[in-house]
Write an enzyme that holds these catalytic residues in place. Structure first.
Site, PDB file in Angstrom:
ATOM      1  N   PRO A  91       0.841  -1.202   0.000  1.00  0.00           N
ATOM      2  CA  PRO A  91       0.000   0.000   0.000  1.00  0.00           C
ATOM      3  C   PRO A  91       0.874   1.249   0.000  1.00  0.00           C
ATOM      4  O   PRO A  91       1.847   1.340   0.738  1.00  0.00           O
ATOM      5  CB  PRO A  91      -0.787  -0.112   1.309  1.00  0.00           C
ATOM      6  CG  PRO A  91      -0.721  -1.552   1.688  1.00  0.00           C
ATOM      7  CD  PRO A  91       0.609  -2.035   1.168  1.00  0.00           C
ATOM      8  N   GLU A  92       0.544   2.192  -0.880  1.00  0.00           N
ATOM      9  CA  GLU A  92       1.269   3.456  -0.952  1.00  0.00           C
ATOM     10  C   GLU A  92       0.318   4.572  -0.490  1.00  0.00           C
ATOM     11  O   GLU A  92      -0.744   4.299   0.030  1.00  0.00           O
ATOM     12  CB  GLU A  92       1.779   3.680  -2.391  1.00  0.00           C
ATOM     13  CG  GLU A  92       2.665   2.539  -2.880  1.00  0.00           C
ATOM     14  CD  GLU A  92       3.175   2.721  -4.308  1.00  0.00           C
ATOM     15  OE1 GLU A  92       3.313   3.871  -4.746  1.00  0.00           O
ATOM     16  OE2 GLU A  92       3.428   1.698  -4.985  1.00  0.00           O
ATOM     17  N   HIS A 139      -7.214 -14.345   9.176  1.00  0.00           N
ATOM     18  CA  HIS A 139      -5.890 -13.815   9.570  1.00  0.00           C
ATOM     19  C   HIS A 139      -5.982 -12.566  10.441  1.00  0.00           C
ATOM     20  O   HIS A 139      -5.103 -11.713  10.384  1.00  0.00           O
ATOM     21  CB  HIS A 139      -5.019 -13.546   8.342  1.00  0.00           C
ATOM     22  CG  HIS A 139      -4.894 -14.722   7.432  1.00  0.00           C
ATOM     23  ND1 HIS A 139      -4.113 -15.814   7.738  1.00  0.00           N
ATOM     24  CD2 HIS A 139      -5.483 -15.001   6.240  1.00  0.00           C
ATOM     25  CE1 HIS A 139      -4.205 -16.697   6.766  1.00  0.00           C
ATOM     26  NE2 HIS A 139      -5.036 -16.242   5.841  1.00  0.00           N
ATOM     27  N   ARG A 174       0.881 -12.059   5.990  1.00  0.00           N
ATOM     28  CA  ARG A 174       2.331 -12.222   6.116  1.00  0.00           C
ATOM     29  C   ARG A 174       2.884 -11.682   7.428  1.00  0.00           C
ATOM     30  O   ARG A 174       4.074 -11.815   7.685  1.00  0.00           O
ATOM     31  CB  ARG A 174       3.023 -11.574   4.898  1.00  0.00           C
ATOM     32  CG  ARG A 174       2.574 -12.277   3.603  1.00  0.00           C
ATOM     33  CD  ARG A 174       3.303 -11.791   2.395  1.00  0.00           C
ATOM     34  NE  ARG A 174       4.719 -12.122   2.444  1.00  0.00           N
ATOM     35  CZ  ARG A 174       5.595 -11.783   1.492  1.00  0.00           C
ATOM     36  NH1 ARG A 174       5.176 -11.111   0.441  1.00  0.00           N
ATOM     37  NH2 ARG A 174       6.856 -12.113   1.600  1.00  0.00           N
ATOM     38  N   ARG A 223      22.063  15.459  -7.443  1.00  0.00           N
ATOM     39  CA  ARG A 223      21.901  14.017  -7.190  1.00  0.00           C
ATOM     40  C   ARG A 223      22.188  13.241  -8.471  1.00  0.00           C
ATOM     41  O   ARG A 223      21.650  13.546  -9.516  1.00  0.00           O
ATOM     42  CB  ARG A 223      20.477  13.705  -6.707  1.00  0.00           C
ATOM     43  CG  ARG A 223      20.077  14.510  -5.486  1.00  0.00           C
ATOM     44  CD  ARG A 223      20.964  14.199  -4.304  1.00  0.00           C
ATOM     45  NE  ARG A 223      20.908  12.799  -3.956  1.00  0.00           N
ATOM     46  CZ  ARG A 223      20.470  12.338  -2.794  1.00  0.00           C
ATOM     47  NH1 ARG A 223      20.068  13.154  -1.856  1.00  0.00           N
ATOM     48  NH2 ARG A 223      20.466  11.041  -2.559  1.00  0.00           N
TER      49      ARG A 223
END
Ligand SMILES: [Zn+2]
Length: 306
Positions: free
Chosen positions: A37-38, A129, A148, A187
């Site tokens: 998830p972002e 779960h 997980r 950079r």
């Protein structure tokens, strides 16, 4: 931030009974290295949770996997939450933050496969779960489920100066094109690797980095210092517009992500490159390719990303 775009998505006022299947890899997600998830997904969960629990009081807490539920020193997770009322739910980076009336905070990090599912009192079906179950005094339940088990819930003591990973919020006013350009000054790393640095920009992961670079027409492996200022300004705008569109679509479900009602997001239907290996670019028609940059699968178009 939750509350910054009130009304944008409408509100989730009723949580209807839904069947929540155990997470499984979808066809679209195959080869995507496990999608986490972002920002848009976490924002969607935070908004849904806010609608469901703000103003409500926690009556009981059941923990079946203690290592995912962390409490302040000397307390148990359950005791640190019982009797607390939720004042506000918001997002910082990829974390969901519940401000509690005592000044404590409950921080939730979904990591890879974590889910927060809201259930109304009349629903008796168990969410598979579930490791932590919060039950509110009106009978509403919040299940923290995670196949997980990398996800975490953590209670912070009042006054704990927690602040996620420190990066700028890309949808905040502080994320200006000038701020973006100065972050990138000198950079030499690949631009995509830079975008994934959570200490710089908060909440942008693999999906939205690929999509923003496509929208800006920039090759993901390009060293940041070799990109022109106009192109970087285009990228800055693309990051914001891609994230905003994904929030409006309630996130991207290519792997396990679902919202608090157990429903999938909609942005996977709008992806330009991510997970679209071999399919024609919607801008130039050339097939989308997949390469690896910084050990992450990267989808892009050789035809229109330079
Ligand atoms: Zn193209």
């Amino acid at each position: 931030m939750t509350g910054g775009a009130d009304g944008l998505l409408g509100t989730v006022t009723t949580v209807t009974p839904v069947t929540v299947a155990a997470p499984k890899r979808s066809q679209a997600g195959r080869g995507c290295n496990g999608t986490v998830p972002e920002l848009p997904e976490v924002e969607t969960v935070a908004r849904g949770l806010a609608d469901a629990v703000v103003g409500k009081t926690i009556a009981s807490v059941d923990v079946t996997l203690p290592r995912v539920a962390l409490a302040p020193a000397g307390e148990t997770f359950a005791a640190s939450l019982c009797g607390e009322r939720v004042e506000r739910v918001w997002r910082r980076a990829k974390y969901i933050v519940l401000d509690l009336v005592s000044g404590r905070r409950l921080i939730v990090h979904l990591r890879m496969t974590g889910r927060l599912i809201v259930q109304l009192p009349e629903i008796t079906e168990k969410v598979p779960h579930t490791h932590v179950l919060l039950t509110f005094t009106d009978g509403t339940r919040v299940c923290f489920a995670d196949v997980r088990t990398f996800g975490r819930m953590r209670v912070l003591a009042a006054g704990d100066p927690w602040d996620a990973d420190g990066g700028l919020e890309p949808l905040s006013e502080g994320f200006t094109s000038e701020a973006f350009l100065s972050m990138l000054s000198g950079r030499r790393m690949a631009i995509k690797t830079f975008l994934l640095d959570q200490g710089r920009i908060a909440g942008v992961g693999n999906i939205y980095a690929c999509e923003a670079l496509w929208e800006a027409g920039i090759r993901p492996s390009r060293p940041a210092h070799r990109i022109s200022k106009p192109a970087l300004r285009r990228l800055h705008g693309a990051i914001r517009s891609v994230l905003q569109k994904a929030v409006e679509a309630r996130g991207t479900s290519v792997d396990d992500y679902v919202d608090v009602e157990g429903l999938r997001g909609g942005f996977q239907n709008q992806l330009a490159v991510y997970g679209r290996l071999g399919k024609p670019c919607t801008r130039c028609g050339k097939p989308i390719v997949r390469t690896v940059i910084g050990q992450r699968g990267t989808w892009w178009c050789r035809g229109c990303q330079k």
